[in-house]
Scaffold this active site. Sequence first.
Site, PDB file in Angstrom:
ATOM      1  N   CYS A  70      39.190  -9.636 -42.509  1.00 19.57           N
ATOM      2  CA  CYS A  70      39.119  -8.185 -42.327  1.00 19.57           C
ATOM      3  C   CYS A  70      37.792  -7.680 -42.888  1.00 19.57           C
ATOM      4  CB  CYS A  70      40.291  -7.514 -43.045  1.00 19.57           C
ATOM      5  SG  CYS A  70      40.260  -5.708 -42.949  1.00 19.57           S
ATOM      6  N   CYS A 106      43.766  -9.792 -29.208  1.00 24.59           N
ATOM      7  CA  CYS A 106      42.477  -9.285 -28.737  1.00 24.59           C
ATOM      8  C   CYS A 106      41.906  -8.367 -29.818  1.00 24.59           C
ATOM      9  CB  CYS A 106      42.729  -8.535 -27.431  1.00 24.59           C
ATOM     10  SG  CYS A 106      41.263  -7.936 -26.629  1.00 24.59           S
ATOM     11  N   CYS A 149      38.659  -5.411 -46.206  1.00 26.76           N
ATOM     12  CA  CYS A 149      39.231  -5.903 -47.468  1.00 26.76           C
ATOM     13  C   CYS A 149      39.163  -7.412 -47.638  1.00 26.76           C
ATOM     14  CB  CYS A 149      40.671  -5.431 -47.612  1.00 26.76           C
ATOM     15  SG  CYS A 149      41.815  -6.210 -46.449  1.00 26.76           S
ATOM     16  N   CYS A 195      44.775  -3.003 -46.029  1.00 24.09           N
ATOM     17  CA  CYS A 195      43.960  -1.790 -46.006  1.00 24.09           C
ATOM     18  C   CYS A 195      44.237  -0.889 -44.801  1.00 24.09           C
ATOM     19  CB  CYS A 195      42.481  -2.162 -46.035  1.00 24.09           C
ATOM     20  SG  CYS A 195      41.938  -3.019 -44.548  1.00 24.09           S
ATOM     21  N   CYS A 239      45.601  -4.516 -40.399  1.00 24.78           N
ATOM     22  CA  CYS A 239      45.595  -5.286 -41.646  1.00 24.78           C
ATOM     23  C   CYS A 239      46.630  -4.700 -42.600  1.00 24.78           C
ATOM     24  CB  CYS A 239      44.200  -5.221 -42.261  1.00 24.78           C
ATOM     25  SG  CYS A 239      44.086  -6.061 -43.861  1.00 24.78           S
TER      26      CYS A 239
END
Length: 184
Positions: A101, A173, A104, A153, A150
């Site tokens: 990510c 995707c 984070c 976060c 995510c």
Amino acid sequence: MSRRGFLSISTLTLAALAIGCARKSEAAAGPAGKPGKVSLVEFSNDGKRLRTVQVDKLVKNDAQWQKQLSPLAFEVTRHAGTERAFTGPLLNEHRKGVFRCICCDTALYDSATKFESGTGWPSFWQPIAKQNVVESSDTMFGMTRTAISCPRCDAHLGHVFDDGPRPTGLRYCMNSVALRFAAA
């Protein structure tokens, strides 16, 4: 069907296809900004599972996110935007490693699950660990899709579709700008 009706339906269909991994609705974003703990699986950059941990949710205001992210990454991750197809920096990344990510650093996808989908966005047939992604319903653009974010976060990452390769038949995707590649 009239020519006008045909053109209208064709235009809407093409627009929906072009959007591909477009943005999810704010309603689908979930409990963004709420503090708490989440359970995640940590991975090394070569994809080895390390341990399951309880971590604090990462909560920042828009000004803090804007300092950390590029304008496009901010729009995609914090406002459920999308990057244009075939423009993302990670589309052609094929080295061994882990996609994390951008907000984070949570491990999201192992490069071993990346495949060429032809859609213009990095695509994976499964996340590195189920608990490292969150699925929610997205009803934008008059269709129902499954948005991916995510858990730590609340960053919007992309969508998952059921037209991927074996063994899962899924296509996660993702927006390149929502990810950071960590080479093994």
